[in-house]
Scaffold this motif. Structure first.
Motif, PDB file in Angstrom:
ATOM      1  N   LEU A 353     -16.927  24.390 -35.680  1.00 31.55           N
ATOM      2  CA  LEU A 353     -17.091  24.374 -34.232  1.00 31.55           C
ATOM      3  C   LEU A 353     -17.012  22.962 -33.663  1.00 31.55           C
ATOM      4  CD1 LEU A 353     -19.888  27.051 -33.795  1.00 31.55           C
ATOM      5  CD2 LEU A 353     -17.535  27.192 -33.002  1.00 31.55           C
ATOM      6  N   LEU A 354     -17.500  21.976 -34.401  1.00 24.72           N
ATOM      7  CA  LEU A 354     -17.372  20.594 -33.930  1.00 24.72           C
ATOM      8  C   LEU A 354     -15.903  20.186 -33.857  1.00 24.72           C
ATOM      9  CD1 LEU A 354     -20.333  18.866 -35.821  1.00 24.72           C
ATOM     10  CD2 LEU A 354     -20.172  19.386 -33.380  1.00 24.72           C
ATOM     11  N   ASP A 355     -15.106  20.635 -34.823  1.00 27.14           N
ATOM     12  CA  ASP A 355     -13.663  20.372 -34.762  1.00 27.14           C
ATOM     13  C   ASP A 355     -13.050  21.053 -33.537  1.00 27.14           C
ATOM     14  OD1 ASP A 355     -13.733  18.884 -37.063  1.00 27.14           O
ATOM     15  OD2 ASP A 355     -13.133  20.531 -38.379  1.00 27.14           O
ATOM     16  N   MET A 356     -13.473  22.266 -33.239  1.00 25.14           N
ATOM     17  CA  MET A 356     -12.971  22.985 -32.073  1.00 25.14           C
ATOM     18  C   MET A 356     -13.317  22.246 -30.783  1.00 25.14           C
ATOM     19  SD  MET A 356     -14.058  26.835 -33.244  1.00 25.14           S
ATOM     20  CE  MET A 356     -13.936  27.474 -31.564  1.00 25.14           C
ATOM     21  N   ILE A 357     -14.544  21.755 -30.695  1.00 24.24           N
ATOM     22  CA  ILE A 357     -14.989  21.054 -29.485  1.00 24.24           C
ATOM     23  C   ILE A 357     -14.211  19.761 -29.296  1.00 24.24           C
ATOM     24  CG2 ILE A 357     -16.962  19.873 -28.439  1.00 24.24           C
ATOM     25  CD1 ILE A 357     -18.736  22.014 -29.850  1.00 24.24           C
ATOM     26  N   GLU A 358     -13.996  19.013 -30.379  1.00 27.90           N
ATOM     27  CA  GLU A 358     -13.228  17.773 -30.272  1.00 27.90           C
ATOM     28  C   GLU A 358     -11.772  18.047 -29.919  1.00 27.90           C
ATOM     29  OE1 GLU A 358     -13.687  15.212 -33.602  1.00 27.90           O
ATOM     30  OE2 GLU A 358     -15.856  15.005 -33.371  1.00 27.90           O
ATOM     31  N   ALA A 359     -11.283  19.233 -30.285  1.00 24.06           N
ATOM     32  CA  ALA A 359      -9.903  19.614 -29.950  1.00 24.06           C
ATOM     33  C   ALA A 359      -9.820  20.328 -28.600  1.00 24.06           C
ATOM     34  CB  ALA A 359      -9.338  20.512 -31.043  1.00 24.06           C
ATOM     35  N   ASN A 360     -10.944  20.419 -27.868  1.00 22.13           N
ATOM     36  CA  ASN A 360     -11.014  21.089 -26.565  1.00 22.13           C
ATOM     37  C   ASN A 360     -10.644  22.568 -26.645  1.00 22.13           C
ATOM     38  OD1 ASN A 360     -11.801  18.797 -24.999  1.00 22.13           O
ATOM     39  ND2 ASN A 360      -9.690  18.045 -25.109  1.00 22.13           N
ATOM     40  N   PHE A 361     -10.917  23.187 -27.788  1.00 24.45           N
ATOM     41  CA  PHE A 361     -10.657  24.614 -27.960  1.00 24.45           C
ATOM     42  C   PHE A 361     -11.978  25.354 -27.723  1.00 24.45           C
ATOM     43  CE2 PHE A 361      -9.428  28.596 -29.830  1.00 24.45           C
ATOM     44  CZ  PHE A 361      -8.047  28.631 -29.774  1.00 24.45           C
ATOM     45  N   ALA A 408     -13.323  31.042 -33.275  1.00 24.94           N
ATOM     46  CA  ALA A 408     -13.034  30.133 -34.380  1.00 24.94           C
ATOM     47  C   ALA A 408     -11.819  30.599 -35.173  1.00 24.94           C
ATOM     48  CB  ALA A 408     -14.252  30.025 -35.305  1.00 24.94           C
ATOM     49  N   ARG A 409     -11.679  31.912 -35.328  1.00 25.89           N
ATOM     50  CA  ARG A 409     -10.515  32.448 -36.042  1.00 25.89           C
ATOM     51  C   ARG A 409      -9.222  32.130 -35.286  1.00 25.89           C
ATOM     52  NH1 ARG A 409     -12.448  37.030 -36.903  1.00 25.89           N
ATOM     53  NH2 ARG A 409     -13.070  36.723 -39.075  1.00 25.89           N
ATOM     54  N   ALA A 410      -9.250  32.250 -33.960  1.00 26.45           N
ATOM     55  CA  ALA A 410      -8.070  31.919 -33.155  1.00 26.45           C
ATOM     56  C   ALA A 410      -7.738  30.429 -33.272  1.00 26.45           C
ATOM     57  CB  ALA A 410      -8.322  32.301 -31.702  1.00 26.45           C
ATOM     58  N   PHE A 411      -8.768  29.590 -33.314  1.00 24.13           N
ATOM     59  CA  PHE A 411      -8.545  28.147 -33.450  1.00 24.13           C
ATOM     60  C   PHE A 411      -7.898  27.818 -34.794  1.00 24.13           C
ATOM     61  CE2 PHE A 411     -10.313  24.145 -35.203  1.00 24.13           C
ATOM     62  CZ  PHE A 411      -9.632  23.250 -34.380  1.00 24.13           C
ATOM     63  N   VAL A 412      -8.418  28.380 -35.864  1.00 24.53           N
ATOM     64  CA  VAL A 412      -7.880  28.101 -37.198  1.00 24.53           C
ATOM     65  C   VAL A 412      -6.425  28.565 -37.292  1.00 24.53           C
ATOM     66  CG1 VAL A 412      -8.091  28.632 -39.659  1.00 24.53           C
ATOM     67  CG2 VAL A 412     -10.135  28.143 -38.300  1.00 24.53           C
ATOM     68  N   ASP A 413      -6.100  29.713 -36.701  1.00 21.84           N
ATOM     69  CA  ASP A 413      -4.723  30.209 -36.719  1.00 21.84           C
ATOM     70  C   ASP A 413      -3.770  29.279 -35.974  1.00 21.84           C
ATOM     71  OD1 ASP A 413      -5.480  32.394 -38.194  1.00 21.84           O
ATOM     72  OD2 ASP A 413      -5.679  33.742 -36.473  1.00 21.84           O
ATOM     73  N   ARG A 420      -5.917  22.715 -42.482  1.00 19.85           N
ATOM     74  CA  ARG A 420      -7.052  23.634 -42.315  1.00 19.85           C
ATOM     75  C   ARG A 420      -8.209  23.348 -43.268  1.00 19.85           C
ATOM     76  NH1 ARG A 420      -3.531  29.251 -41.863  1.00 19.85           N
ATOM     77  NH2 ARG A 420      -2.679  28.865 -39.766  1.00 19.85           N
ATOM     78  N   GLY A 421      -7.964  22.704 -44.368  1.00 21.64           N
ATOM     79  CA  GLY A 421      -9.036  22.443 -45.317  1.00 21.64           C
ATOM     80  C   GLY A 421      -9.688  23.727 -45.795  1.00 21.64           C
ATOM     81  N   GLU A 422     -11.005  23.841 -45.662  1.00 23.19           N
ATOM     82  CA  GLU A 422     -11.729  25.034 -46.092  1.00 23.19           C
ATOM     83  C   GLU A 422     -11.944  26.026 -44.948  1.00 23.19           C
ATOM     84  OE1 GLU A 422     -15.370  24.445 -48.194  1.00 23.19           O
ATOM     85  OE2 GLU A 422     -14.571  22.851 -49.466  1.00 23.19           O
ATOM     86  N   ALA A 423     -11.260  25.840 -43.840  1.00 23.98           N
ATOM     87  CA  ALA A 423     -11.541  26.645 -42.648  1.00 23.98           C
ATOM     88  C   ALA A 423     -11.416  28.142 -42.908  1.00 23.98           C
ATOM     89  CB  ALA A 423     -10.627  26.227 -41.497  1.00 23.98           C
ATOM     90  N   LYS A 424     -10.392  28.557 -43.633  1.00 27.59           N
ATOM     91  CA  LYS A 424     -10.204  29.979 -43.923  1.00 27.59           C
ATOM     92  C   LYS A 424     -11.362  30.533 -44.753  1.00 27.59           C
ATOM     93  CE  LYS A 424      -6.285  31.453 -42.076  1.00 27.59           C
ATOM     94  NZ  LYS A 424      -6.239  32.647 -41.188  1.00 27.59           N
ATOM     95  N   LEU A 425     -11.828  29.749 -45.710  1.00 29.41           N
ATOM     96  CA  LEU A 425     -12.952  30.182 -46.534  1.00 29.41           C
ATOM     97  C   LEU A 425     -14.227  30.269 -45.699  1.00 29.41           C
ATOM     98  CD1 LEU A 425     -14.038  30.930 -49.314  1.00 29.41           C
ATOM     99  CD2 LEU A 425     -14.368  28.473 -49.768  1.00 29.41           C
ATOM    100  N   VAL A 426     -14.414  29.323 -44.785  1.00 29.09           N
ATOM    101  CA  VAL A 426     -15.570  29.368 -43.888  1.00 29.09           C
ATOM    102  C   VAL A 426     -15.553  30.653 -43.073  1.00 29.09           C
ATOM    103  CG1 VAL A 426     -16.657  28.303 -41.870  1.00 29.09           C
ATOM    104  CG2 VAL A 426     -15.855  26.862 -43.752  1.00 29.09           C
ATOM    105  N   LEU A 427     -14.381  30.999 -42.516  1.00 28.42           N
ATOM    106  CA  LEU A 427     -14.268  32.224 -41.721  1.00 28.42           C
ATOM    107  C   LEU A 427     -14.558  33.455 -42.568  1.00 28.42           C
ATOM    108  CD1 LEU A 427     -11.058  31.433 -39.647  1.00 28.42           C
ATOM    109  CD2 LEU A 427     -13.414  31.494 -38.801  1.00 28.42           C
ATOM    110  N   TYR A 428     -14.044  33.505 -43.778  1.00 27.40           N
ATOM    111  CA  TYR A 428     -14.249  34.661 -44.649  1.00 27.40           C
ATOM    112  C   TYR A 428     -15.735  34.853 -44.953  1.00 27.40           C
ATOM    113  CZ  TYR A 428     -14.219  37.526 -48.873  1.00 27.40           C
ATOM    114  OH  TYR A 428     -14.481  38.502 -49.797  1.00 27.40           O
TER     115      TYR A 428
END
Length: 578
Positions: A353-361, A408-413, A420-428
């Motif tokens: 979520l911090l990555d999303m906020i810094e990316a304005n998502f 968060a899923r829309a952001f990772v996609d 993406r790093g571990e983002a997919k694993l975090v979502l799972y």
């Protein structure tokens, strides 16, 4: 705690300082360590972590006490989980290997039987501000630096009084000791002092000084020092509440408040009510210093207060790091999880979520109204039916979590696969944790997916399903005492669920459910000895191994170390490349 089959009296139990010293000695036997720069009782480890004694000198001679063990800095949730489990294992074995007749145990929890609340904090590096707000923030840091300088000059006479009294106290003690030694043995040397650790000696002197100082004088001096630093506290509080991490707090708060449904550790209160999180019930503000007046905020800035006040005699030069764009954001609303899945999701989801906020998502993320009141309501309802007001209407904890998860899923996609790093694993794993709570919410008997994964629900299941007679080491409760003893039996489950030993209830559950573990023994063993690469912890651990026990002394802080003696003493920053 002490496992006490002999039912010892309170005065016969070991003091908090004694227990801490025994734990530290056991850790020193396993790996190199060095003392802290500002706190000689703090111990930095070769694996990059640190151990601290959390106790006031006035109560350190009493039983109990808190030991804070911090993980090294990491760059991924998986590394953090491995470091956390290595520290749990280290702490468990240190108590078991301590050279004492007491059977010591550590409880990694958030609240004791008396209702005192403590527990873990989370720390993330993120942008403190951007654009105009970053400029405003830096102006306030400059103002704080000036206030810090003035406070230092004003506080000097007070500190001279304290140091003078400490010197007189030591001189009087030395004279008394010399006289006693001459009388008893004709010698000025006490063999018990040989081999005594300097940290223990300093701690003992500080404790004796505190006890020797008249109460009215200690209260007066502490009060005056707090008054001197009051302008700094007021300014820092304004920065914390209105300037620093504004965007993060705006979009992250609803997620933190609602995640007690997934990552809460559970708590049985003294009045018999079950809550998903003890830490949540203790929160009384959004952002504050956390400790100056006993505040318990969601976002705590006590490390900044320490920078400008407690360490002001030494940190005028290092205050410049406060001007950086990226700063440490500390979250106090965090439970002490036993579940690997909850531990991983707790940190991985916030990082994402911090990555999303810094990316304005941030489009569509909910904002909770009256956050503190909403938090208390959600944490009080383990049935997960309570709804709290948001900018999108009343929402339950699970509804808020579902919205964050889908965003968060829309952001990772939208992010390239190689970034993406571990983002997919975090979502799972986030989805897995959510599904366990959602299935329980739909059907209270459907707990198969949640047991062992959601701490508060697992603990509640143990309380409800286990026979209280099997939980008690003593006689089963009589009819006249059933209410009190029933609470005591359930509270025992609450506490021993977090026990770091083979007899801890969660560890016993893990023996029959090995699939609950997300980190293998090799990873834990590696992180127990060495810190992760690519972080300040790597340089810290390397230097500790090089200098611990050598001719050149080393003292450490999180950001730097002081190496050498006298004029040759030098500072080494861990941010530098090795």
């Amino acid at each position: 705690m002490v496992a006490d089959p002999q039912m010892l009296e309170i005065e016969d139990l070991p003091s908090a300082r004694f227990v801490y010293q025994q734990i530290c000695e056991a850790i020193r036997r396993e790996q190199p360590t060095v003392a802290g720069v500002f706190d000689r009782e703090q111990m930095f480890l070769a694996n990059g972590g640190a151990v601290s004694f959390e106790s006031h000198p006035s109560v350190s001679s009493q039983p109990g006490g808190l030991v804070e063990i911090a993980t090294p800095e990491v760059r991924s949730p998986s590394e953090l989980l491995a470091c956390q489990r290595s520290i749990d294992e280290l702490a468990a074995e240190a108590t078991a290997d301590s050279e004492t007749s007491f059977d010591l145990r550590i409880l990694k929890n958030s609240s004791d039987a008396m209702g005192h609340v403590y527990g873990c904090h989370e720390n993330y590096e993120t942008e403190v501000g951007s654009g105009v707000m970053l400029l405003v923030y830096r102006c306030f840091v400059l103002l704080l630096w000036l206030i810090q300088t003035i406070s230092l000059l004003v506080a000097m006479p007070l500190m001279m009084i304290v140091l003078g009294m400490m010197g007189l106290s030591r001189l009087r003690k030395s004279k008394n000791k010399s006289a006693a030694d001459e009388t008893e043995s004709g010698s000025f040397f006490d063999e018990s002092d040989f081999g005594r650790d300097s940290t223990d000696a300093n701690a003992s002197q500080s404790e004796e000084f505190y006890e020797a100082m008249p109460g009215w004088l200690s209260v007066t001096l502490v009060g005056l020092l707090r008054l001197v630093h009051l302008p700094t506290v007021i300014t820092l509080t304004f920065v914390a509440q209105h300037i620093a991490f504004r965007r993060q707090r705006k979009y992250l708060t609803a997620m933190l408040i609602s995640r007690v449904a997934l990552c809460g550790a559970g708590n049985l209160s003294p009045d018999g009510c079950y809550q998903t999180s003890a830490k949540a019930m203790a929160v009384d503000s959004i952002a504050h210093m956390g400790g100056f007046r006993g505040e318990r905020p969601i976002y705590v800035f006590g490390h900044w207060l320490s920078q400008f006040c407690a360490k002001s005699f030494f940190s005028l030069g290092s205050t410049k790091q406060m001007f950086r764009r990226r700063q440490r954001m500390q979250i106090a609303l965090s439970d002490s999880n036993m579940s690997d899945l909850a531990e991983y999701v707790k940190v991985g989801s916030v990082s994402l979520l911090l990555d999303m906020i810094e990316a304005n998502f941030t489009h569509g993320l909910p904002i909770v109204q009256k956050p503190v009141d909403s938090l208390h309501r959600l944490a009080s309802d383990w049935n997960l039916v309570t709804k709290v007001p948001t900018n999108q209407g009343p929402m339950s904890a699970l509804q808020i979590q579902k919205l964050y998860l889908s965003t968060a899923r829309a952001f990772v996609d939208s992010v390239p696969a190689n970034l993406r790093g571990e983002a997919k694993l975090v979502l799972y794993r986030w989805q897995e944790l959510y599904d366990g709570a959602a299935r329980f919410r739909k059907n209270a008997t459907d707990t198969g997916l949640a047991i062992g994964r959601i701490d508060w629900l697992t603990k509640r299941h143990l309380m409800d399903s286990l026979d209280p007679e099997t939980l008690s080491e003593h006689d089963p409760p009589s009819a006249s005492e059933s209410s009190t003893n029933h609470w005591a039996a359930r509270k025992k489950v609450d506490l021993r669920y977090h026990e770091l030993s083979d007899e801890g209830y969660y560890y016993m559950l893990m023996e029959s459910r090995p699939e609950l573990s997300l980190v293998d023994d090799k990873q834990i063993a590696r992180r127990r000895k060495s810190p992760p690469a690519g972080s300040p912890a790597a340089r810290r651990g390397w230097l500790i191994r090089e200098f611990a026990g050598g001719d050149e002394t080393m003292q450490s802080e999180w950001a730097y170390a002081m190496i050498g003696n006298g004029k040759a003493r030098r500072r080494v920053d861990f941010a530098e490349e090795i």
